[in-house]
Every structure is written in C-alpha cells, then in structure tokens.
Design an enzyme around this catalytic site. Structure first.
Site, PDB file in Angstrom:
ATOM      1  N   GLY A 154      32.485  34.109  40.248  1.00  0.00           N
ATOM      2  CA  GLY A 154      32.119  35.527  40.162  1.00  0.00           C
ATOM      3  C   GLY A 154      32.035  36.557  41.224  1.00  0.00           C
ATOM      4  N   LYS A 188      37.205  36.837  43.393  1.00  0.00           N
ATOM      5  CA  LYS A 188      38.545  36.479  43.565  1.00  0.00           C
ATOM      6  C   LYS A 188      39.569  36.761  42.526  1.00  0.00           C
ATOM      7  CE  LYS A 188      36.995  32.143  43.579  1.00  0.00           C
ATOM      8  NZ  LYS A 188      35.689  32.521  43.050  1.00  0.00           N
ATOM      9  N   SER A 235      37.601  27.187  46.150  1.00  0.00           N
ATOM     10  CA  SER A 235      37.819  26.395  47.429  1.00  0.00           C
ATOM     11  C   SER A 235      36.475  26.168  48.612  1.00  0.00           C
ATOM     12  CB  SER A 235      38.996  26.787  48.223  1.00  0.00           C
ATOM     13  OG  SER A 235      39.288  28.197  48.405  1.00  0.00           O
TER      14      SER A 235
END
Ligand SMILES: Nc1ncnc2c1ncn2[C@@H]1O[C@H](COP(=O)(O)OP(=O)(O)OP(=O)(O)O)[C@@H](O)[C@H]1O
Ligand SMILES: [Mg+2]
Length: 180
Positions: free
Chosen positions: A14, A17, A85
């Site tokens: 959220g 990205k 990530s």
C-alpha cells in the site's frame, strides 16, 4: 545509445509501488524506451506460482525477479520491479547481480498504509486471518542507501515519478531532452 537499468521499488504493502511504477512506465515509454514491469502480485501468479511467504520463499521470489531484471537490463530494457522485497540482503544480492540498479524506497508510515488498505489485507492481518504480513507480524527492513526515497504520504504519485526520472537522468540512464 540507451542503457538498461533496473528500477527496484521496495516498501510496505500500500506504500504506492505499483501506482508509481505504472506512471513511470508510461513516461519512459513516451520517451521511446522499452520498459517491463515485474509486479509482485503478477509474478506470484506465474513465475513464482506456488511460493508462500516464509523468509525462504520470499527470498526465492525476489531472486527470480532479480534474475529476470538482470536479463532485461543487459538487453538495454528498463526493468521495473514492484514487489515489497522486505529483506535488505536479497535486495543487495540483486544489486550486485544487476549492476545498473536504482533502488527506490516508497516510504510511507504503516498507519497510512493501513488507512489506505487498498486490498483489505491489513484488516485481515490484524484479525489474524493472514499470518506473516509484512509490517504487521513480519519484518520490513528499510534500505540504508536507496538512490531515491519517495515519501508517499507527503507527495503525489506524479511527484514521486518525477523524482525517479530526475535521478535516472542524473545517473545517465535516460535523456529527457531528446524524447525520440
Ligand atoms: N503519493 C502516493 N504515491 C503512491 N500511491 C499513493 C500516493 N498517495 C496515495 N496513494 C494511493 O495509495 C495506494 C497505493 O497502492 P499500490 O497498490 O500502488 O501499493 P503497493 O505498494 O503496490 O502495494 P502492494 O505491495 O500491496 O502491491 C493507491 O491507492 C494510490 O492511489
Ligand atoms: Mg503492488
């Protein structure tokens, strides 16, 4: 001469990205560049289908994305990774593998991400329906040396995309003046 590069987004669910990646993709394509987005959600339905959210599976997922970005980047494509990530070590592993690597930290408070709750996942994580959700009951390791930090709870997505384009130009990966 166009040079390939990987734009590696990292940040909480959220944080923005995918939103910023799509704006960036359009801007770069308008400049005549070849662009490929590897979005976490899409990758998990094909390239990484079957992987879960343990540390090991998350690392495998991120290494697979990194490998594809590596192939694209060496063929002068601009590869954009848009996955959470969460682990620093595997991001740095991809950085060394790829070389032309620009890390973009979409920095946003967990409170704001949770307020946005685009996919309703924070609600589920808080209710215990999802276990091991990044930022709730799984770690997120902030980058220490990101090339770009986008404060997405203070900026608009367009401003963040501009900020990234500026950095890409500064580093010699794009030339905004000649848009052909
Ligand atoms: N400055 C901003 N930058 C990016 N997104 C923003 C910003 N302000 C508000 N938003 C909103 O926040 C949401 C971000 O959702 P998005 O799907 O892009 O996040 P994400 O980081 O890709 O999450 P996930 O990891 O779950 O895929 C969107 O609804 C977007 O419109
Ligand atoms: Mg996304």
């Amino acid at each position: 001469m166009s040079t390939g590069v990987t734009v590696w987004f990292t940040g909480l669910s959220g944080a923005g990205k995918s939103t910023i990646a799509r704006i960036l993709e359009k801007r770069l394509k308008d400049m005549g560049r070849k662009v490929e987005i590897l979005d976490g959600d899409v990758v998990r339905t094909n390239l990484s289908k079957g992987l879960g959210f343990s540390k090991e599976d998350r690392d495998t997922n991120i290494k697979r994305i990194g490998f594809v970005c590596h192939l694209l980047t060496r063929n002068d494509v601009i590869a954009i990774s848009a996955a959470i990530s969460p682990y620093r070590a595997v991001r740095d592993y991809n950085r060394s593998l790829i070389g032309n690597f620009v890390e973009v930290f979409t920095k946003c408070s967990i409170d704001e991400c949770e307020k946005r709750d685009v996919k309703g996942l924070y609600k589920k994580a808080r209710a215990g329906e999802i276990k091991g959700f990044t930022g709730v009951d799984d770690p997120y390791e902030e980058p220490l040396h990101a090339e770009v930090v986008c404060e997405t709870d203070k900026q608009t997505p367009e401003e963040s995309a501009e900020q990234i384009l500026k950095k890409l130009e500064e580093l010699g990966y794009i030339h905004q003046a000649c848009k052909a």
